[in-house]
Scaffold this motif. Structure first.
Motif, short mmCIF file in Angstrom:
data_model
loop_
_atom_site.label_atom_id
_atom_site.label_comp_id
_atom_site.label_asym_id
_atom_site.label_seq_id
_atom_site.Cartn_x
_atom_site.Cartn_y
_atom_site.Cartn_z
N LEU A 45 0.86 -1.18 0.00
CA LEU A 45 0.00 0.00 0.00
C LEU A 45 0.89 1.23 0.00
O LEU A 45 1.68 1.44 0.92
CB LEU A 45 -0.92 -0.02 1.22
N ASP A 46 0.79 2.03 -1.06
CA ASP A 46 1.61 3.24 -1.22
C ASP A 46 0.72 4.47 -1.33
O ASP A 46 -0.50 4.36 -1.52
CB ASP A 46 2.48 3.14 -2.48
N ASN A 47 1.34 5.63 -1.24
CA ASN A 47 0.62 6.89 -1.42
C ASN A 47 0.21 7.06 -2.88
O ASN A 47 0.87 6.56 -3.79
CB ASN A 47 1.50 8.06 -1.00
N SER A 48 -0.88 7.79 -3.08
CA SER A 48 -1.35 8.11 -4.42
C SER A 48 -1.84 9.55 -4.44
O SER A 48 -2.47 10.01 -3.48
CB SER A 48 -2.49 7.18 -4.84
N SER A 49 -1.57 10.25 -5.53
CA SER A 49 -2.05 11.63 -5.67
C SER A 49 -3.42 11.69 -6.34
O SER A 49 -4.02 12.76 -6.41
CB SER A 49 -1.05 12.44 -6.50
N SER A 50 -3.92 10.54 -6.80
CA SER A 50 -5.18 10.54 -7.54
C SER A 50 -6.25 9.62 -6.94
O SER A 50 -7.35 9.52 -7.48
CB SER A 50 -4.93 10.13 -9.00
N ALA A 51 -5.92 8.93 -5.83
CA ALA A 51 -6.88 8.04 -5.18
C ALA A 51 -6.51 7.95 -3.70
O ALA A 51 -5.57 8.60 -3.24
CB ALA A 51 -6.83 6.66 -5.83
N HIS A 52 -7.27 7.16 -2.94
CA HIS A 52 -6.97 7.03 -1.51
C HIS A 52 -5.61 6.38 -1.27
O HIS A 52 -4.92 6.69 -0.31
CB HIS A 52 -8.07 6.21 -0.82
N PHE A 53 -5.23 5.44 -2.14
CA PHE A 53 -3.92 4.82 -2.04
C PHE A 53 -3.56 4.18 -3.37
O PHE A 53 -4.40 4.07 -4.27
CB PHE A 53 -3.87 3.78 -0.90
N LYS A 54 -2.32 3.76 -3.47
CA LYS A 54 -1.85 3.03 -4.65
C LYS A 54 -1.52 1.60 -4.25
O LYS A 54 -0.91 1.37 -3.21
CB LYS A 54 -0.61 3.70 -5.25
N MET A 55 -1.93 0.65 -5.07
CA MET A 55 -1.65 -0.76 -4.83
C MET A 55 -0.53 -1.21 -5.76
O MET A 55 -0.61 -1.06 -6.97
CB MET A 55 -2.91 -1.59 -5.09
N ASN A 56 0.53 -1.76 -5.17
CA ASN A 56 1.59 -2.42 -5.93
C ASN A 56 1.60 -3.89 -5.55
O ASN A 56 1.68 -4.22 -4.36
CB ASN A 56 2.95 -1.78 -5.64
N TYR A 57 1.50 -4.74 -6.55
CA TYR A 57 1.38 -6.18 -6.29
C TYR A 57 2.54 -6.93 -6.93
O TYR A 57 2.83 -6.75 -8.12
CB TYR A 57 0.05 -6.70 -6.85
N TYR A 58 3.18 -7.79 -6.13
CA TYR A 58 4.26 -8.64 -6.61
C TYR A 58 3.88 -10.10 -6.40
O TYR A 58 3.39 -10.48 -5.33
CB TYR A 58 5.57 -8.35 -5.87
N CYS A 100 -8.61 -7.65 -0.69
CA CYS A 100 -7.93 -7.77 0.61
C CYS A 100 -7.32 -6.44 1.04
O CYS A 100 -7.40 -6.05 2.21
CB CYS A 100 -6.83 -8.83 0.53
N LEU A 101 -6.72 -5.73 0.08
CA LEU A 101 -6.09 -4.46 0.42
C LEU A 101 -7.13 -3.40 0.78
O LEU A 101 -6.92 -2.56 1.66
CB LEU A 101 -5.21 -3.98 -0.74
N ALA A 102 -8.28 -3.44 0.10
CA ALA A 102 -9.37 -2.53 0.44
C ALA A 102 -9.87 -2.79 1.86
O ALA A 102 -10.10 -1.85 2.64
CB ALA A 102 -10.51 -2.67 -0.56
N LEU A 126 -1.59 0.30 -11.79
CA LEU A 126 -1.27 0.32 -13.22
C LEU A 126 -1.95 1.48 -13.94
O LEU A 126 -2.54 1.31 -15.01
CB LEU A 126 -1.67 -1.01 -13.87
N ASP A 127 -1.91 2.66 -13.35
CA ASP A 127 -2.45 3.88 -13.97
C ASP A 127 -3.95 3.80 -14.22
O ASP A 127 -4.48 4.48 -15.11
CB ASP A 127 -1.72 4.21 -15.28
#
Length: 213
Positions: A66-79, A95-97, A115-116
């Motif tokens: 869970l990362d910061n986002s300038s366009s939503a509540h947060f940014k999801m990065n998945y590996y 799950c992240l929500a 992914l934008d």
């Protein structure tokens, strides 16, 4: 309370503790890390492989960051557990929500970036509703390299790549071995693909087993 994972700090002999939470959605299990303060190591691929290892790490199908986002509540990065960048994962997104709402990061109705693309989710009692993007890139695939058990197969992108392979008896499919063979096929290099084995049970019923890349 989150659990903690000990990780050597790059270039030093120091050990840092990384708080994490384990979550499961529809049988997929994930390690979740809140990285808004940017404390994770730079090499996230190696970190994902280590923490997702079921023998030497926490054990999971993938790592949700869970990362910061300038366009939503947060940014999801998945590996994925093999360290490859997974893009979007529907079960992971749910799950992240749930994690974000439970920890007071977002309201019940939220948006997150991956992914934008901006996804929208809502926590409803014990359920999480997630609006997915329209799938794209649907195309038929040759099945002969993978054996006679697959009658037809298609590729589709739902935010992460999937092969949908139709079979006669999905319970008898060697999901791990055949799924790995398809996942590593040069058609899907370098990132690979998820593989869904599907048996048509009736006009409105399917039976599904999935190989996660």
């Amino acid at each position: 309370m989150p659990s903690r994972w000990s990780q050597p700090r790059s270039g030093t002999s120091m050990i840092i503790e990384i708080p994490f939470t384990k979550a499961s959605g529809a049988g997929n299990d994930f390690v979740i890390v809140d990285n808004r303060e940017k404390f994770l190591p730079a090499d996230l691929s190696t970190f994902a492989r280590r923490i997702c290892s079921r023998h030497f790490g926490v054990g999971a199908d993938g790592l949700l960051i869970l990362d910061n986002s300038s366009s939503a509540h947060f940014k999801m990065n998945y590996y994925n557990s093999d360290g490859s960048y997974g893009g979007m994962c529907g079960n992971g997104g749910r799950c992240l929500a749930r994690y974000a709402f439970t920890n007071g990061i977002t309201p019940r109705k939220m948006s997150f970036e991956s992914l934008d693309f901006i996804y929208r989710a809502e926590v409803i009692d014990d359920l999480v509703s997630l609006s997915m993007r329209d799938p794209s890139g649907l195309r038929p695939l040759p099945t002969h390299p993978w054996g006679a058990t697959i009658s037809k197969a298609f590729y589709i992108d739902t935010g992460s790549p999937h092969v949908v392979a139709f079979v006669a008896g999905v319970k008898d499919i060697a999901v791990a071995s055949l799924g790995s063979r398809i996942r590593h096929d040069s058609l899907f290099a370098p990132s690979g693909t998820n593989v869904n084995f599907v048996e048509v049970m009736s006009n409105n019923s399917l039976r599904l087993r999935t190989y996660e890349r």
